[in-house]
Design an enzyme around this catalytic site. Sequence first.
Site, PDB file in Angstrom:
ATOM      1  N   ASP A   1      41.875  42.195  59.591  1.00 51.74           N
ATOM      2  CA  ASP A   1      43.168  42.318  60.435  1.00 51.74           C
ATOM      3  C   ASP A   1      43.698  43.732  60.399  1.00 51.74           C
ATOM      4  O   ASP A   1      43.156  44.588  59.636  1.00 51.74           O
ATOM      5  CB  ASP A   1      44.323  41.494  59.904  1.00 51.74           C
ATOM      6  CG  ASP A   1      43.927  40.096  59.716  1.00 51.74           C
ATOM      7  OD1 ASP A   1      42.837  39.556  60.677  1.00 51.74           O
ATOM      8  OD2 ASP A   1      44.460  39.309  59.354  1.00 51.74           O
TER       9      ASP A   1
HETATM   10  N1  URA Z   1      41.922  36.923  55.634  1.00 52.66           N
HETATM   11  C1  URA Z   1      42.988  37.407  56.498  1.00 52.66           C
HETATM   12  O1  URA Z   1      44.066  36.778  56.403  1.00 52.66           O
HETATM   13  N2  URA Z   1      43.140  38.626  56.958  1.00 52.66           N
HETATM   14  C2  URA Z   1      42.007  39.484  56.757  1.00 52.66           C
HETATM   15  O2  URA Z   1      41.999  40.574  57.383  1.00 52.66           O
HETATM   16  C3  URA Z   1      40.982  39.103  56.013  1.00 52.66           C
HETATM   17  C4  URA Z   1      40.833  37.706  55.631  1.00 52.66           C
END
Ligand code: URA
Length: 239
Positions: free
Chosen positions: A104
Site C-alpha cells: 500500500d
Molecule cells: N497488507 C496490507 O494491508 N497492506 C500492505 O501493504 C501489505 C499487506
Amino acid sequence: MKRLDKLIALNCNLSRKEARQKIKDGDVSVNGKTVLRAEELIDSDNDEVSVKGYNFTNKEHVYIMLNKPAGVITATKDENKRTVIDLIPDSLRRRSLFPCGRLDRDTTGLLIITDDGSLSHRIMSPSHHVKKTYLACLSDPLGADDIARLEAGITLADGTECMPAKVKAFTEGGAQCAYITIGEGKYHQVKRMFAAVGNKVETLCRVKIGSLCLDESLAEGECRELTQDELALIFEENE
Ligand code: URA
C-alpha cells in the site's frame, strides 16, 4: 552475438538513439578499449563492456531490494504520483523493471524489483507458499484470543477467509506491535485481518519475504542489488 547499441539500450534503460549517442561520445569501452561503432558485435558471455556512469552487466536479469518509503505507489508509471520505479538509480535501471507484488502507499519496507517475470510469479503464486512477514504498529493491545483467531485463519468483514497466520505480539516504548506472517496477498490483507479482531494498523512495514530480511542498513527510499544467495533465501522456509 549482439549489436553494441542494442545491448547497451537493453542494459542501461536507454533508447537505441541514446545508446548510439553514448557510443559516439566515447563513453563505451569493450575489453578496455573505447569503441565508436554502434554496430560492433559483442559476445555478451565473454566481452567486457563498460559504460560511463552505469553499472553495466551482461546479466540477463536484475534483482533489486528496495526499502519502500511511505507516500510512494507500487506501480511502474503514474502521471502524478511518485512510483517505486522512480526511486531506482540510473545505474540499476532497465527498461522493463517492475515490482514483485504490491505494498500500500502508506506501507514501508521490503519490496523486490526485477525484470524477471518468472521470479515474480514464483514469489506471488500461492502454490509456492512464499511467506511474507510484516511489522504492524497497532492502535490497541492484541489479546491472546485475537492471536488465536488470526492464527486459526480469520474471516474478514466481507466474508473472505484467510489462511492461518503466525502472530507475535509485543510492546515497544509503550506502542502495541506485532509481527504477522502470511502466505497470501489479498487486498489490504494485514490491515483487514487486524480490523477483523477490532484493532487498527497504525503503521505497517514488510520486514521479510521467505527468509530474506530487509537490509536494515538501507534507509527508506534506498535500494541495492540482491546477491544470488539472497535470492535463494526468498524460497527458504520463513521461521
Ligand atoms: N497488507 C496490507 O494491508 N497492506 C500492505 O501493504 C501489505 C499487506
